[in-house]
Write an enzyme that holds these catalytic residues in place. Sequence first.
Site, PDB file in Angstrom:
ATOM      1  N   GLY A  13       0.826  -1.205   0.000  1.00 20.16           N
ATOM      2  CA  GLY A  13       0.000   0.000   0.000  1.00 20.16           C
ATOM      3  C   GLY A  13       0.857   1.250   0.000  1.00 20.16           C
ATOM      4  N   SER A  15       1.377   3.483  -2.382  1.00 19.75           N
ATOM      5  CA  SER A  15       1.111   4.517  -3.395  1.00 19.75           C
ATOM      6  C   SER A  15       0.557   5.812  -2.826  1.00 19.75           C
ATOM      7  CB  SER A  15       0.140   3.961  -4.442  1.00 19.75           C
ATOM      8  OG  SER A  15      -1.047   3.511  -3.819  1.00 19.75           O
ATOM      9  N   ASP A  64      -3.063  -7.159  -5.270  1.00 20.74           N
ATOM     10  CA  ASP A  64      -4.035  -7.136  -4.176  1.00 20.74           C
ATOM     11  C   ASP A  64      -3.499  -8.032  -3.053  1.00 20.74           C
ATOM     12  OD1 ASP A  64      -6.166  -7.454  -2.447  1.00 20.74           O
ATOM     13  OD2 ASP A  64      -7.645  -7.773  -4.025  1.00 20.74           O
ATOM     14  N   VAL A  65      -3.227  -7.460  -1.891  1.00 18.73           N
ATOM     15  CA  VAL A  65      -2.637  -8.265  -0.806  1.00 18.73           C
ATOM     16  C   VAL A  65      -3.579  -9.375  -0.328  1.00 18.73           C
ATOM     17  CG1 VAL A  65      -1.010  -6.521   0.058  1.00 18.73           C
ATOM     18  CG2 VAL A  65      -3.343  -6.612   0.995  1.00 18.73           C
ATOM     19  N   ASN A  91       1.498  -2.271   5.258  1.00 17.09           N
ATOM     20  CA  ASN A  91       0.767  -1.026   5.504  1.00 17.09           C
ATOM     21  C   ASN A  91      -0.601  -1.005   4.823  1.00 17.09           C
ATOM     22  OD1 ASN A  91       0.602   2.119   5.814  1.00 17.09           O
ATOM     23  ND2 ASN A  91       0.440   1.733   3.608  1.00 17.09           N
ATOM     24  N   SER A 143      -3.448   0.008  14.235  1.00 18.94           N
ATOM     25  CA  SER A 143      -4.171   1.261  14.473  1.00 18.94           C
ATOM     26  C   SER A 143      -4.495   1.388  15.948  1.00 18.94           C
ATOM     27  CB  SER A 143      -5.482   1.254  13.677  1.00 18.94           C
ATOM     28  OG  SER A 143      -6.321   2.299  14.113  1.00 18.94           O
ATOM     29  N   TYR A 156     -12.703  -3.417  11.255  1.00 13.92           N
ATOM     30  CA  TYR A 156     -11.367  -2.817  11.206  1.00 13.92           C
ATOM     31  C   TYR A 156     -10.633  -3.053  12.537  1.00 13.92           C
ATOM     32  CZ  TYR A 156      -8.027   1.080  10.402  1.00 13.92           C
ATOM     33  OH  TYR A 156      -6.909   1.864  10.235  1.00 13.92           O
ATOM     34  N   ALA A 158     -11.131  -5.436  14.678  1.00 16.57           N
ATOM     35  CA  ALA A 158     -10.796  -6.868  14.802  1.00 16.57           C
ATOM     36  C   ALA A 158      -9.564  -7.188  13.962  1.00 16.57           C
ATOM     37  CB  ALA A 158     -11.980  -7.726  14.365  1.00 16.57           C
ATOM     38  N   ALA A 159      -9.520  -6.643  12.750  1.00 21.77           N
ATOM     39  CA  ALA A 159      -8.353  -6.895  11.888  1.00 21.77           C
ATOM     40  C   ALA A 159      -7.096  -6.307  12.511  1.00 21.77           C
ATOM     41  CB  ALA A 159      -8.583  -6.294  10.503  1.00 21.77           C
TER      42      ALA A 159
END
Length: 248
Positions: A13, A15, A64-65, A91, A143, A156, A158-159
């Site tokens: 990520g 860019s 795409d990761v 990232n 985060s 988000y 949870a991730a």
Amino acid sequence: MKEKGPSTIVVTGGSRGIGRAICLTFARTRPHLFFNYRSDAGAAAETLAACRAAGAVASATAVDVADGAAVAVFFKEILDATGHIDVLVCNAGITRDGLVMRMSPEDWDAVIATDLTGAFHCVRAAARPMARQRSGRIILVTSVVGTAGNAGQANYAAAKAGLIGLTKSLARELAPRNVTVNAVAPGLVDTDMAAALAPDARDALTASIPLGRIGTPEEVAAAVQFLASEAAGYITGQVLHVNGGMYM
Ligand code: NAP
């Protein structure tokens, strides 16, 4: 880390936003820099030009990761080109906000697939060459929401909490091979992602920051660069919060 020729640095990520600042910060050290993005080729081209101008041998690839097979090819090409990976920064991230009672399974899955499983695909690809080298730095961008939680961001959070567990587990697995694994946890940072917040939510969050302002991508990049440096060689399994005091 031993300095044998240019370092190979991989940023997912890279860019836009924080990833772009990370790439530009590393570019000044004249590395082999590889970054990926998902779809915004225009932003990637701008970042690529800036990295090259700063001194890096840089390349940008649309990968795409969340696609494990594509990630494996991306890393194989990097290893074929340079033979080693010194720093990996995971990232890439997205949000699909909504209260749990209204959140679709698709929005849950999309965020977990990119933000958590995407990082797994990347660390899985980098761990073996780093273990073989007996050196390496892995930095996962989590985060503040991963530790504090946030209404409307359960997928988000949870991730991002998952990334912290991944950081600590992988740190234990790779420590015997002299590879460190840490997380950086930004608070509210001035990027497109933060701009997508509703103005009142953004104002409320800003008001909760003891330093009284939102952060810059460069401030997050500085923390990432520190954890990737020789000076951070005895730091592993940690979460470095870069949040203006928003969460202590
Ligand atoms: P951003 O400005 O939205 O940029 C996201 C970057 O990730 C772009 O380069 C994007 O590429 C890439 N990306 C998204 N999905 C991808 C995928 N599936 N595969 C590959 N690349 C993908 O975000 P940001 O604000 O810089 O955030 C960067 C990281 O910091 C994220 O992990 C985010 O969760 C975390 N973070 C941000 C904040 C904040 O306030 N901004 C706070 C805490 C944590 P395309 O443009 O091509 O899609």
